[in-house]
Write a protein that holds these residues in place. Structure first.
Motif, PDB file in Angstrom:
ATOM      1  N   VAL A   1       2.635  52.810  53.594  1.00  0.00           N
ATOM      2  CA  VAL A   1       3.286  52.892  54.879  1.00  0.00           C
ATOM      3  C   VAL A   1       2.620  51.552  55.430  1.00  0.00           C
ATOM      4  O   VAL A   1       1.481  51.105  55.197  1.00  0.00           O
ATOM      5  N   GLY A   2       3.624  50.641  55.959  1.00  0.00           N
ATOM      6  CA  GLY A   2       3.409  49.155  56.340  1.00  0.00           C
ATOM      7  C   GLY A   2       2.772  49.191  57.661  1.00  0.00           C
ATOM      8  O   GLY A   2       3.244  50.175  58.543  1.00  0.00           O
ATOM      9  N   ARG A   3       2.354  48.105  58.185  1.00  0.00           N
ATOM     10  CA  ARG A   3       2.039  47.894  59.466  1.00  0.00           C
ATOM     11  C   ARG A   3       2.218  46.450  59.898  1.00  0.00           C
ATOM     12  O   ARG A   3       2.553  45.563  59.042  1.00  0.00           O
ATOM     13  N   ILE A   4       2.584  46.134  61.343  1.00  0.00           N
ATOM     14  CA  ILE A   4       3.139  44.857  61.790  1.00  0.00           C
ATOM     15  C   ILE A   4       1.790  44.342  62.651  1.00  0.00           C
ATOM     16  O   ILE A   4       1.171  44.914  63.336  1.00  0.00           O
ATOM     17  N   VAL A   5       1.948  43.146  62.744  1.00  0.00           N
ATOM     18  CA  VAL A   5       1.104  42.221  63.351  1.00  0.00           C
ATOM     19  C   VAL A   5       1.328  41.154  64.178  1.00  0.00           C
ATOM     20  O   VAL A   5       2.365  40.540  63.658  1.00  0.00           O
ATOM     21  N   LEU A   6       0.788  40.390  65.059  1.00  0.00           N
ATOM     22  CA  LEU A   6       0.812  39.235  65.613  1.00  0.00           C
ATOM     23  C   LEU A   6       0.034  38.146  65.017  1.00  0.00           C
ATOM     24  O   LEU A   6      -1.040  38.530  64.629  1.00  0.00           O
ATOM     25  N   TRP A   7       0.609  37.035  64.341  1.00  0.00           N
ATOM     26  CA  TRP A   7      -0.038  36.233  63.824  1.00  0.00           C
ATOM     27  C   TRP A   7       0.270  34.886  63.963  1.00  0.00           C
ATOM     28  O   TRP A   7       1.409  34.452  64.359  1.00  0.00           O
ATOM     29  N   SER A   8      -0.788  33.935  64.094  1.00  0.00           N
ATOM     30  CA  SER A   8      -0.354  32.543  64.491  1.00  0.00           C
ATOM     31  C   SER A   8      -1.684  31.521  63.845  1.00  0.00           C
ATOM     32  O   SER A   8      -2.756  32.203  63.564  1.00  0.00           O
ATOM     33  N   ASN A   9      -1.132  30.252  63.672  1.00  0.00           N
ATOM     34  CA  ASN A   9      -1.899  29.517  63.023  1.00  0.00           C
ATOM     35  C   ASN A   9      -2.532  28.522  63.925  1.00  0.00           C
ATOM     36  O   ASN A   9      -3.241  27.500  63.581  1.00  0.00           O
ATOM     37  N   THR A  10      -2.045  28.503  65.367  1.00  0.00           N
ATOM     38  CA  THR A  10      -2.226  27.407  66.338  1.00  0.00           C
ATOM     39  C   THR A  10      -2.812  28.344  67.524  1.00  0.00           C
ATOM     40  O   THR A  10      -3.350  27.599  68.346  1.00  0.00           O
ATOM     41  N   ARG A  11      -2.678  29.572  67.596  1.00  0.00           N
ATOM     42  CA  ARG A  11      -3.113  30.200  68.802  1.00  0.00           C
ATOM     43  C   ARG A  11      -4.037  31.105  68.159  1.00  0.00           C
ATOM     44  O   ARG A  11      -3.944  31.684  66.915  1.00  0.00           O
ATOM     45  N   ASP A  12      -5.129  31.749  69.034  1.00  0.00           N
ATOM     46  CA  ASP A  12      -5.952  32.947  68.619  1.00  0.00           C
ATOM     47  C   ASP A  12      -5.197  34.225  68.976  1.00  0.00           C
ATOM     48  O   ASP A  12      -5.023  34.775  69.806  1.00  0.00           O
ATOM     49  N   ALA A  13      -4.571  34.496  67.739  1.00  0.00           N
ATOM     50  CA  ALA A  13      -3.593  35.907  67.724  1.00  0.00           C
ATOM     51  C   ALA A  13      -4.591  37.202  68.033  1.00  0.00           C
ATOM     52  O   ALA A  13      -3.952  37.920  68.630  1.00  0.00           O
ATOM     53  N   ARG A  14      -5.510  37.096  67.748  1.00  0.00           N
ATOM     54  CA  ARG A  14      -6.655  38.139  67.990  1.00  0.00           C
ATOM     55  C   ARG A  14      -6.726  38.429  69.399  1.00  0.00           C
ATOM     56  O   ARG A  14      -6.889  39.591  69.813  1.00  0.00           O
ATOM     57  N   ALA A  15      -6.353  37.483  70.348  1.00  0.00           N
ATOM     58  CA  ALA A  15      -6.638  37.545  71.778  1.00  0.00           C
ATOM     59  C   ALA A  15      -5.084  38.037  72.336  1.00  0.00           C
ATOM     60  O   ALA A  15      -5.078  38.485  73.685  1.00  0.00           O
ATOM     61  N   LEU A  16      -4.066  37.849  71.502  1.00  0.00           N
ATOM     62  CA  LEU A  16      -2.676  38.032  72.049  1.00  0.00           C
ATOM     63  C   LEU A  16      -2.260  39.481  72.043  1.00  0.00           C
ATOM     64  O   LEU A  16      -2.666  40.220  71.132  1.00  0.00           O
ATOM     65  N   ARG A  17      -1.346  39.851  73.002  1.00  0.00           N
ATOM     66  CA  ARG A  17      -0.658  41.151  73.244  1.00  0.00           C
ATOM     67  C   ARG A  17       0.598  41.039  73.119  1.00  0.00           C
ATOM     68  O   ARG A  17       1.361  39.839  73.475  1.00  0.00           O
ATOM     69  N   LEU A  18       1.626  42.005  72.965  1.00  0.00           N
ATOM     70  CA  LEU A  18       2.896  41.838  72.995  1.00  0.00           C
ATOM     71  C   LEU A  18       3.565  41.365  74.379  1.00  0.00           C
ATOM     72  O   LEU A  18       4.414  40.385  74.096  1.00  0.00           O
ATOM     73  N   GLN A  19       2.819  41.650  75.358  1.00  0.00           N
ATOM     74  CA  GLN A  19       3.339  41.355  76.774  1.00  0.00           C
ATOM     75  C   GLN A  19       3.115  39.975  76.830  1.00  0.00           C
ATOM     76  O   GLN A  19       3.767  39.210  77.714  1.00  0.00           O
ATOM     77  N   ASP A  20       2.146  39.170  76.232  1.00  0.00           N
ATOM     78  CA  ASP A  20       2.133  37.902  76.272  1.00  0.00           C
ATOM     79  C   ASP A  20       3.217  37.035  75.727  1.00  0.00           C
ATOM     80  O   ASP A  20       3.103  35.863  76.272  1.00  0.00           O
ATOM     81  N   LEU A  21       4.038  37.628  74.867  1.00  0.00           N
ATOM     82  CA  LEU A  21       5.172  36.818  74.261  1.00  0.00           C
ATOM     83  C   LEU A  21       6.117  36.439  75.381  1.00  0.00           C
ATOM     84  O   LEU A  21       6.897  35.727  75.026  1.00  0.00           O
ATOM     85  N   ALA A  22       6.101  37.068  76.372  1.00  0.00           N
ATOM     86  CA  ALA A  22       6.962  36.807  77.828  1.00  0.00           C
ATOM     87  C   ALA A  22       6.727  35.552  77.964  1.00  0.00           C
ATOM     88  O   ALA A  22       7.685  34.979  78.632  1.00  0.00           O
ATOM     89  N   ASP A  23       5.634  34.939  78.025  1.00  0.00           N
ATOM     90  CA  ASP A  23       5.325  33.677  78.640  1.00  0.00           C
ATOM     91  C   ASP A  23       6.014  32.631  77.891  1.00  0.00           C
ATOM     92  O   ASP A  23       5.851  32.343  76.879  1.00  0.00           O
TER      93      ASP A  23
END
Length: 305
Positions: A145-167
């Motif tokens: 069973v797979g899982r999905i994540v937010l990932w970035s190599n220029t932002r700290d994705a650990r602090a991001l949430r889906l709602q932040d993507l609206a910005d």
């Protein structure tokens, strides 16, 4: 005259004009030599032919290893590479070739007769549909069973949430194509559940599969990507940036399954590899790359119907 004849014979031994008898003797020797040479050449040709035939007979035995081709969802890239390497140590003469890509596209190709012996899908619905249509050699097997994540190599994705993507300041967002990539479908479901789909959709860039989606972020074509946890845990990507695990309640489960296709009929190597996926060693690799294991089927109660 006899002395003259003797002198002539003597002179022949000293390198002067040879007598007729001596010439005939040398002709006989040359004839014998030529016969021996011809016989020797014939024997060499026969020996060479024998060695060639022997080599041809022994060659299949030296190349007795089997070869199979596996079509696999791109989220399995790093985990399956490791599993294949482990399996190969017990099958040094055999070859397991893996082609990675989109689960949906592979399903279409198998319907069209693509020569894949096994098919690993990121959405178990695809192999089940092939099984229902008689294109599988046996039942569909759940493997992860797979899982999905937010990932970035220029932002700290650990602090991001889906709602932040609206910005809009975040720029472009990468997801896999929802039409044929299961991870893209789950990304869309999560974005809709978080209420940001309409805000994000104009800025989406879509990969043909989840691996290409990660590449869009790596190459700067997107700031953030929704990718497979199994890819984010790969040492290369993990060194480039952190990730945030998306709540599994926001999307349908990424239950994954595989089948042996009809192409695998009579191939012992294909059956052996399929069985290896269920071993503790292979399952441990999947867990290490962030996959959850499907629940094991309960053992049938003796005498139960």
């Amino acid at each position: 005259m006899s002395g003259t004849s003797g002198t002539i014979g003597m002179s022949n031994d000293e390198g002067l004009a040879p007598a007729r008898g001596t010439l005939r003797g040398r002709d006989n020797v040359n004839t014998v030599d030529r016969g021996k040479t011809a016989w020797l050449r014939a024997m060499l040709r026969m020996t060479g032919l024998f060695l060639l035939l022997a080599a041809q007979l022994l060659l299949p035995a030296a190349q007795a290893g089997e070869r199979i081709t596996v079509a696999a969802a791109a989220d399995l890239k790093f985990a399956l590479d490791e599993i294949v390497a482990d399996f190969g140590r017990a099958h040094p003469d055999d070859t397991v070739e893996v082609v990675y890509g989109s689960s949906g596209k592979f399903a279409t190709q198998i319907r069209q007769g693509a020569p894949f012996d096994l098919y690993f899908s990121a959405d178990i619905a695809y192999p089940r549909a092939l099984e229902a249509d008689g294109l599988a050699l046996g039942p569909t097997r759940a493997y992860a069973v797979g899982r999905i994540v937010l990932w970035s190599n220029t932002r700290d994705a650990r602090a991001l949430r889906l709602q932040d993507l609206a910005d809009p300041a975040l720029g472009r967002i990468a997801i896999a194509n929802p039409r044929h990539a299961p991870y893209g479908k789950r990304a869309e479901e999560a974005l809709r559940a978080a209420g940001v789909w309409d805000a994000v959709q104009p800025r989406l860039v879509q990969g043909e599969n989840i691996a290409q989606t990660a590449q869009f972020v790596q190459t700067g074509n997107a700031t953030v990507g929704i990718i497979a946890l199994s890819l984010a845990l790969n040492p290369t990507l993990a060194a480039q940036g952190g990730h945030h695990l998306i709540d599994a309640a926001l999307h349908a489960p990424l239950e994954q399954g595989f089948i042996l296709t009809r192409q695998a009929e009579g191939k012992a190597l294909a059956t052996a590899f399929a069985d290896y996926i269920g071993t503790e060693a292979a399952r441990a690799v999947l867990v290490r790359y962030g996959f959850e294991l499907p629940p094991e089927k309960p053992e049938a109660t003796p005498g139960a119907k």
